[in-house]
Write an enzyme that holds these catalytic residues in place. Structure first.
Site: not given
Ligand code: IMP
Ligand code: MG
Length: 183
Positions: A48, A104, A107
């Protein structure tokens, strides 16, 4: 990949290519100041962060070394499995080095916190994190990166390296999957 897979509707766009490019330049300046006089090893998290790492390091006006690690806490769905798999390890020796892990998106922070512990335990002089995107705060989050590109809402983001089930990585912008799910 079909052309329709990359031809996203305007209302799905979270960040334009221009907005991303401007912020990446800003992050490069922040990192240059923070690591002035120090040797820096950038650890890009595949796949990512490949696009972000390439642009970020090219925006830096200083020498850096770059290595890659592949780790994932996601399968092909949009929910974290809670398990980190390291599928490709670093090749450059990290002992005594100043490491900046570039990912990237943050979360739950599980990926970044497990990577940070692992690399710190190998004797790095320092280990910090840089993410392009950060999702809204959750109390269980184990880590907050030193460098953050953008705070975004609670949505699944794709483009500029971020994928969903392997697709959309080659978008120049970052879009919300919700805005594209019916296509
Ligand atoms: P965390 O461990 O929950 O912080 O998840 C971080 C990793 O999950 C990132 O490195 C991404 O690979 C993936 N991920 C989390 N949210 C998204 C998203 O919205 N789009 C694409 N990938 C995501
Ligand atoms: Mg990832």
């Amino acid at each position: 990949m079909e052309l329709s897979d990359v031809d996203l509707p305007e209302d799905g766009v979270l960040l334009s290519a221009g907005q991303i490019a401007d912020r990446v330049e800003g992050l490069a300046r922040e990192i240059e100041v923070a690591y002035e006089g120090l040797e820096l090893l950038i650890v890009g998290v595949l796949g990512g962060a490949a696009t972000f790492t390439a642009d970020l390091t090219r925006a830096m006006r200083r020498p850096v070394e770059i290595d890659w690690i592949a780790a994932s806490s996601y399968g092909s769905g949009t929910k974290s499995s809670g398990v980190l798999r390291i599928t490709k390890d670093l090749e450059i020796e990290t002992r005594g080095r100043h490491l900046l892990i570039v990912d990237d998106i943050l979360d739950t922070g599980l990926t970044m916190s497990l990577l940070t512990s692992k690399l710190t335990s190998r004797g790095a002089a320092s280990t910090e994190a840089c993410v392009l995107l950060r999702k809204p705060y959750v109390p269980s989050r184990a880590i907050e990166p030193k460098f953050v590109g953008f705070d975004i809402g609670d949505t699944f983001a794709v483009g500029y390296g971020l994928d969903h089930a392997g697709k959309y990585r080659n978008l120049r912008c970052i879009a919300s999957l919700d805005g594209t799910a019916t296509r």
